[in-house]
Design a protein around this motif. Structure first.
Motif, PDB file in Angstrom:
ATOM      1  N   UNK A 129      55.397  34.295  33.675  1.00 61.96           N
ATOM      2  CA  UNK A 129      56.455  35.415  33.786  1.00 61.96           C
ATOM      3  C   UNK A 129      55.666  36.854  33.767  1.00 61.96           C
ATOM      4  N   UNK A 130      53.803  36.841  34.023  1.00 63.37           N
ATOM      5  CA  UNK A 130      52.793  38.129  34.157  1.00 63.37           C
ATOM      6  C   UNK A 130      52.370  37.402  35.474  1.00 63.37           C
ATOM      7  N   UNK A 131      53.136  36.574  36.097  1.00 65.03           N
ATOM      8  CA  UNK A 131      52.790  37.048  37.770  1.00 65.03           C
ATOM      9  C   UNK A 131      52.954  38.095  38.465  1.00 65.03           C
ATOM     10  N   UNK A 132      53.577  39.123  38.021  1.00 66.36           N
ATOM     11  CA  UNK A 132      53.245  40.144  38.605  1.00 66.36           C
ATOM     12  C   UNK A 132      52.078  41.515  38.653  1.00 66.36           C
ATOM     13  N   UNK A 133      51.474  40.862  37.175  1.00 66.48           N
ATOM     14  CA  UNK A 133      50.558  41.603  36.277  1.00 66.48           C
ATOM     15  C   UNK A 133      49.299  41.228  37.374  1.00 66.48           C
ATOM     16  N   UNK A 134      49.505  39.692  37.412  1.00 63.29           N
ATOM     17  CA  UNK A 134      48.255  39.016  38.874  1.00 63.29           C
ATOM     18  C   UNK A 134      48.055  39.357  39.864  1.00 63.29           C
ATOM     19  N   UNK A 135      49.380  39.824  40.440  1.00 58.78           N
ATOM     20  CA  UNK A 135      49.067  40.290  41.905  1.00 58.78           C
ATOM     21  C   UNK A 135      49.305  41.809  42.490  1.00 58.78           C
ATOM     22  N   UNK A 136      48.931  42.085  40.308  1.00 58.48           N
ATOM     23  CA  UNK A 136      48.606  44.436  40.512  1.00 58.48           C
ATOM     24  C   UNK A 136      47.113  43.421  40.764  1.00 58.48           C
ATOM     25  N   UNK A 137      46.806  42.942  39.819  1.00 54.18           N
ATOM     26  CA  UNK A 137      45.374  43.327  39.837  1.00 54.18           C
ATOM     27  C   UNK A 137      44.456  42.434  41.026  1.00 54.18           C
ATOM     28  N   UNK A 138      45.252  41.743  41.627  1.00 56.25           N
ATOM     29  CA  UNK A 138      44.407  40.928  43.206  1.00 56.25           C
ATOM     30  C   UNK A 138      44.673  42.409  43.777  1.00 56.25           C
ATOM     31  N   UNK A 139      45.764  43.406  44.910  1.00 56.51           N
ATOM     32  CA  UNK A 139      45.693  44.100  45.203  1.00 56.51           C
ATOM     33  C   UNK A 139      44.897  44.884  44.753  1.00 56.51           C
ATOM     34  N   UNK A 140      44.280  45.983  43.323  1.00 56.99           N
ATOM     35  CA  UNK A 140      43.855  46.292  42.954  1.00 56.99           C
ATOM     36  C   UNK A 140      42.425  45.852  43.251  1.00 56.99           C
ATOM     37  N   UNK A 141      42.033  45.011  43.139  1.00 59.20           N
ATOM     38  CA  UNK A 141      40.740  44.372  43.417  1.00 59.20           C
ATOM     39  C   UNK A 141      40.351  44.611  45.014  1.00 59.20           C
ATOM     40  N   UNK A 142      41.399  44.317  45.684  1.00 57.55           N
ATOM     41  CA  UNK A 142      41.401  44.112  46.930  1.00 57.55           C
ATOM     42  C   UNK A 142      40.603  45.604  47.616  1.00 57.55           C
TER      43      UNK A 142
END
Length: 309
Positions: A132-145
């Motif tokens: 359900x929250x795969x978009x949240x994971x993607x956003x967290x990865x983008x922010x960190x990167x």
């Protein structure tokens, strides 16, 4: 024939001219070093350099590139799952120097950050929440990167969680759960349908019996009215009520026998069924009516005597 020194001179000049020019493709940046030290950055087109002094140390693509990283980690409910994270990035045009000199292996650096973020975020979620929250994971990865790679001259355009692959045994169990839920839902719908059919059938039967009872009542009412009219007609020709009732009963008896006889497939048997049955029935009815009248008259006389006393 030209002398050998002249030919050699021409060849050397041609070699120098050839070494002085180089081409840079579109969406590419070339890094020029002079005696091993950074000198300049050249972009697309035909460029000039000092031969044997300047050299092209490397080229960087300015196009958007994609790196797919597969990370295996564990969820909050102790399920091992593999996530495929696609990172789209490009070299910032103004920071080609940083991208070339500060980082030798950008792919490995991006992969390390993806592993770090995913293994920090996914263990906080249950398996269903990961989907359900795969978009949240993607956003967290983008922010960190973005925070980490910007200093190295890389811009993270987009990160996508393109695949979530749980352990095979877990997928089998999930499929069984989904199948059981669907069977449960189907059974509930079938039960509701059966219940509706039963209720509607009961309503139909109740309505049928109500209409049937109403029909029987109307039929008996009409029969009674017909009997009353028949008795009135017979009274007008001098036949009393008892005899008229007996005559009507006998007439209906023979009508019934005639109707039964006309049915070829009827299995009904009337007992008694002798030729004298009609006469016997008439005599019994007349006797019953006479006895009834006598009893009625006796009771009436007894009441009158009590009153006189």
């Amino acid at each position: 024939m030209l002398p050998a020194p002249f030919i050699i001179t021409i060849l050397i000049i041609g070699l120098i001219i050839f070494a002085s020019f180089f081409m840079v493709k579109q969406q590419t940046a070339a890094i020029i070093e002079r005696f091993g030290k950074f000198n300049a950055i050249r972009h697309s087109g035909l460029k000039l350099k000092i031969p044997f002094v300047d050299r092209v140390a490397g080229r960087l693509s300015l196009k958007i590139q994609q790196l797919d990283v597969i990370v295996e980690t564990k969820t909050l409910d102790d399920v091992f799952v593999k996530l495929k994270v696609s990172v789209q990035y490009k070299v910032i045009t103004e920071k080609v120097y940083d991208a070339f000199y500060k980082l030798d292996y950008p792919h490995e650096q991006i992969t390390s950050y993806v592993f770090d973020v995913v293994r920090a975020e996914v263990p906080k979620m249950k398996l269903d929440d990961v989907f359900v929250k795969k978009d949240d994971i993607a956003i967290a990865v983008k922010t960190e990167l973005n925070d980490a790679m910007l200093d190295y001259g890389f811009d993270i355009i987009r990160t996508l969680v393109t695949d979530i692959d749980p352990d095979p045994q877990v997928k089998i169990a999930m499929n069984r759960i989904n199948a059981a839920d669907r069977e449960k839902t189907a059974a509930q719908y079938e039960g509701d349908a059966q219940r509706i059919l039963i209720v509607e059938k009961a309503k139909a039967e109740a309505e049928s019996k109500r209409l049937q009872g109403q029909g029987i009542a109307d039929q008996r009412r009409e029969i009674a009215r017909g009997l009353e009219e028949s008795v009135d007609v017979l009274n007008r020709v001098g036949i009393n009520s008892q005899e008229a009732s007996a005559l009507i009963v006998v007439t209906q008896h023979y009508d019934t026998l005639q109707a039964i006889g006309s049915e070829t497939n009827s299995n009904l048997i009337l007992l008694p069924n002798s030729p004298q049955a009609g006469s016997q029935m008439l005599n019994d009815m007349v006797a019953s009516f006479t006895a009834s009248n006598q009893i009625g008259e006796a009771m009436k006389n007894q009441k009158e005597k009590k009153k006189d006393a």
